[in-house]
Design an enzyme around this catalytic site. Sequence first.
Site, mmCIF file in Angstrom:
data_model
loop_
_atom_site.group_PDB
_atom_site.id
_atom_site.type_symbol
_atom_site.label_atom_id
_atom_site.label_comp_id
_atom_site.label_asym_id
_atom_site.label_seq_id
_atom_site.Cartn_x
_atom_site.Cartn_y
_atom_site.Cartn_z
ATOM 1 N N CYS A 226 0.711 -1.189 -0.411
ATOM 2 C CA CYS A 226 0.147 0.314 0.150
ATOM 3 C C CYS A 226 1.274 1.449 -0.285
ATOM 4 O O CYS A 226 1.478 1.474 0.370
ATOM 5 C CB CYS A 226 -0.638 0.027 0.685
ATOM 6 S SG CYS A 226 -2.117 1.478 1.045
ATOM 7 N N ASP B 98 0.196 3.764 1.862
ATOM 8 C CA ASP B 98 0.400 4.597 2.835
ATOM 9 C C ASP B 98 1.679 4.578 3.432
ATOM 10 O O ASP B 98 2.239 3.889 3.557
ATOM 11 C CB ASP B 98 -0.363 3.456 3.922
ATOM 12 C CG ASP B 98 -0.356 3.657 5.587
ATOM 13 O OD1 ASP B 98 0.425 4.211 6.412
ATOM 14 O OD2 ASP B 98 -1.389 4.333 5.831
ATOM 15 N N ARG C 197 3.276 4.966 6.408
ATOM 16 C CA ARG C 197 3.420 4.060 7.760
ATOM 17 C C ARG C 197 3.766 2.513 7.371
ATOM 18 O O ARG C 197 4.340 1.848 8.459
ATOM 19 C CB ARG C 197 2.250 4.058 8.345
ATOM 20 C CG ARG C 197 1.566 5.287 8.568
ATOM 21 C CD ARG C 197 0.508 5.301 9.898
ATOM 22 N NE ARG C 197 -0.767 4.894 8.937
ATOM 23 C CZ ARG C 197 -1.965 5.072 9.259
ATOM 24 N NH1 ARG C 197 -1.885 4.876 10.626
ATOM 25 N NH2 ARG C 197 -2.919 4.684 7.988
ATOM 26 N N HIS D 163 -2.429 -3.994 5.114
ATOM 27 C CA HIS D 163 -1.489 -3.508 6.463
ATOM 28 C C HIS D 163 -3.362 -3.549 7.206
ATOM 29 O O HIS D 163 -4.323 -2.384 6.607
ATOM 30 C CB HIS D 163 -0.794 -2.403 5.968
ATOM 31 C CG HIS D 163 -1.307 -0.646 5.671
ATOM 32 N ND1 HIS D 163 -1.836 0.390 6.887
ATOM 33 C CD2 HIS D 163 -2.165 -0.791 4.524
ATOM 34 C CE1 HIS D 163 -2.861 1.599 5.990
ATOM 35 N NE2 HIS D 163 -1.877 0.922 4.343
ATOM 36 N N CYS E 163 -6.277 0.311 6.714
ATOM 37 C CA CYS E 163 -6.339 0.856 5.378
ATOM 38 C C CYS E 163 -6.882 1.609 5.038
ATOM 39 O O CYS E 163 -8.332 1.598 5.405
ATOM 40 C CB CYS E 163 -6.131 -0.577 4.459
ATOM 41 S SG CYS E 163 -5.069 0.023 3.259
HETATM 42 CO CO CO Z 1 -3.398 1.102 2.945
#
Ligand code: CO
Length: 211
Positions: free
Chosen positions: A42, A44, A46, A98, A101
């Site tokens: 992803c 993302d 993090r 994750h 999400c």
């Molecule tokens: Co995500």
Amino acid sequence: MHSYEKLLQENKNWAAGKIKNDPDFFNQLAHLQSPEFLWIGCSDSRVPANEITGTQPGEIFVHRNVANLVINTDVNLLSVLDFAVNHLKVKHVIVCGHYGCGGIKAAITKNDFKPVLNMWLRNIKDVYRIHRKELDEIEDAESKENRLTELNVQEQVFNLAKTSIIQKAWKAEQRPDLHGWVYGLKDGLIKPVFEMKAGTHIDELYEYDDL
Ligand code: CO
């Protein structure tokens, strides 16, 4: 100092640190990359692939998009897959989602996120529909999202197996194995949730017999 200037400064510090540990570090990498893994994760911020797996530059080939989707008309993803499988000869392809999400959460709502995001998130709604019976029975909202995250990773692994790129490599070289993982934002741990060894048969509708 602007925020982006700090990135450039930190980059200088990082490069200097690498050379201090191993004067040949960049020389070696400049000549060749031979990663054993393709990571589809992803976007993302993090979930940084190298950091959470303790790997160095040169070890993982990375593609990231919103909610780690494998879509059969995505030229970007397919180009990365083609290069990783046919040129880098990776042994493993990892789809890593994750928990928590935003893409998964958004796909469960009925909100209009406007055309482009709606198009993208539709693929996650399709995953929900395929597993509707199981998911509808989960009442707790977070548990439902978590399970959809796992099932989404599983479906993306299937989507990889449906490509002629993967099927051809399986037939000719018995690689790569496919892995579905989910990373936990709350504890930093990766949970393997699904695996497909090279050569696994899938619904015959998707299997090419003239590769
Ligand atoms: Co995500």
